[in-house]
Design an enzyme around this catalytic site. Sequence first.
Site, PDB file in Angstrom:
ATOM      1  N   GLY A   1      51.380  66.944  16.304  1.00 47.65           N
ATOM      2  CA  GLY A   1      50.030  67.284  16.709  1.00 47.65           C
ATOM      3  C   GLY A   1      49.797  66.776  18.124  1.00 47.65           C
ATOM      4  O   GLY A   1      50.638  66.962  19.005  1.00 47.65           O
TER       5      GLY A   1
ATOM      6  N   TYR B   1      50.856  80.670  23.406  1.00 53.09           N
ATOM      7  CA  TYR B   1      51.537  79.392  23.184  1.00 53.09           C
ATOM      8  C   TYR B   1      51.829  79.227  21.693  1.00 53.09           C
ATOM      9  O   TYR B   1      52.949  78.866  21.313  1.00 53.09           O
ATOM     10  CB  TYR B   1      50.700  78.216  23.677  1.00 53.09           C
ATOM     11  CG  TYR B   1      51.337  76.880  23.340  1.00 53.09           C
ATOM     12  CD1 TYR B   1      52.540  76.507  23.940  1.00 53.09           C
ATOM     13  CD2 TYR B   1      50.774  76.035  22.402  1.00 53.09           C
ATOM     14  CE1 TYR B   1      53.152  75.304  23.613  1.00 53.09           C
ATOM     15  CE2 TYR B   1      51.380  74.829  22.072  1.00 53.09           C
ATOM     16  CZ  TYR B   1      52.570  74.468  22.690  1.00 53.09           C
ATOM     17  OH  TYR B   1      53.182  73.280  22.354  1.00 53.09           O
TER      18      TYR B   1
ATOM     19  N   THR C   1      51.226  63.037  26.505  1.00 53.17           N
ATOM     20  CA  THR C   1      52.314  63.196  27.475  1.00 53.17           C
ATOM     21  C   THR C   1      51.744  63.924  28.687  1.00 53.17           C
ATOM     22  O   THR C   1      50.524  64.029  28.840  1.00 53.17           O
ATOM     23  CB  THR C   1      53.462  64.036  26.882  1.00 53.17           C
ATOM     24  OG1 THR C   1      52.975  65.366  26.636  1.00 53.17           O
ATOM     25  CG2 THR C   1      53.976  63.438  25.578  1.00 53.17           C
TER      26      THR C   1
ATOM     27  N   THR D   1      63.605  64.202  31.087  1.00 49.37           N
ATOM     28  CA  THR D   1      63.090  63.325  32.139  1.00 49.37           C
ATOM     29  C   THR D   1      61.635  62.908  31.944  1.00 49.37           C
ATOM     30  O   THR D   1      61.088  62.155  32.754  1.00 49.37           O
ATOM     31  CB  THR D   1      63.229  63.982  33.523  1.00 49.37           C
ATOM     32  OG1 THR D   1      62.513  65.223  33.534  1.00 49.37           O
ATOM     33  CG2 THR D   1      64.699  64.213  33.860  1.00 49.37           C
TER      34      THR D   1
END
Length: 256
Positions: free
Chosen positions: A187, A156, A191, A16
């Site tokens: 990289g 992460y 977003t 989405t």
Amino acid sequence: MQISNKKLTAFITGATSGIGLETAKLFAMNKIDLILCGRRQSALDTLKKQLSRHTKVHTLNFDVRDKDAVFEAIDSLPQDFSEIDILINNAGNAHGLNKFDEGDIEDWDAMLDINVKGLLYVSKAIIPTMIKNRAGHIINIGSIAGKEVYPMGNVYCASKYAVDAINQGMRIDLNQHNIRVGAVNPGLVQTGFSDVRFKGDKERAAKTYEGYEPLKPEDIADIIHFMVTRPYHVNIADLLVFPTAQASATIVNKQL
């Protein structure tokens, strides 16, 4: 690309927004049937309405962290969508950017549960059909963070290093079943990634992309589409992609 002249069906997690959304759009324009997965039913409904003009679309509303929900959702697929040819393991996120000793355990859990365990659950549910059909293509969305550890990236980076190892392990173990497995490791892509990492701090998130031209989700979607449309004897196993301004996880030529 066609396998045995059949129309293809792709399963996309995190469909989405960002890379997943743009991949879904590009696949739809190329007449690939879609199973779109996400946590926001309203966003899934909007996307289905938009893309159903071009191809068949089915949506599944679940959180990849929830093992039972993953298997129940995939088991519920109607016959028309039961044969999955392409799996895009795109769902993932980063929570926080802290020195290891200052890290939040809840953030660690979220990253490992979504980026690693969620990918495993979805893959485990879908791979048996690919094995039965002796065909299929799995693309795992990794990161430069799975190739280089950078300051305050710690857990992460660990989650994305795990994705890199899983991708390699899948490729080795599924080779005997004629299944293609590959990864795209971007990289800096503009977003909502940084909005999540900085927990809604829009100003801090925006600074991540200032002074240079980052990759766009459409760029990664185009690469994914290229990968799945190669002749079946071609498997792009591991691809690292940067914006031109980026040379490594920590070196970016910013013109500020």
